[in-house]
Design a protein around this motif. Structure first.
Motif: not given
Length: 126
Positions: A82-97
């Motif tokens: 779950i933490y790995g998924w969160m980290l991946t999503e945070l990075i993606g959300a930051n890039i995609a805004r």
């Protein structure tokens, strides 16, 4: 001493003297706060603020992941995922805004935080 200096000292003392359970809850509380603020910043097009909040949330998730003992209990590997998924999503959300991705992470982090809070209260009670 100035008021901001006193506040920073109080916060540092709180962290330094907190139990491991309390520290975990403090991390989750700050994670949820950062996610809520990042989501709002993205929705209002405050990109720099959103980036700062998302980056801080990433640091918290990394700390949660690295401090997790995956051998301590049977659910730990799933939590690590779950933490790995969160980290991946945070990075993606930051890039995609993308505020909706931040919202999804927050909606997962809140019940996790509440569960840890309940577990800590149960441990103290008994």
């Amino acid at each position: 001493m100035t008021a901001p200096h006193l506040r920073d000292r109080y916060l540092q003392d709180s962290v330094n003297t907190a139990s491991p359970g309390k520290l975990l809850i403090m991390l989750y509380d700050r994670l949820v706060l950062d996610l809520g603020q990042a989501e709002q910043a993205l929705r209002s097009d405050a990109r720099e603020e959103a980036h700062d909040k998302i980056t801080h949330a990433q640091e918290i998730v990394i700390e949660l992941r690295t401090s997790l003992d995956v051998d301590a209990w049977s659910g730990a590997p799933a939590l690590a995922n779950i933490y790995g998924w969160m980290l991946t999503e945070l990075i993606g959300a930051n890039i995609a805004r993308d505020p909706d991705r931040i919202k999804a992470i927050r909606e997962l982090a809140e019940p996790l935080r509440d569960t840890w809070r309940e577990a800590a209260a149960a441990a103290v009670a008994g």
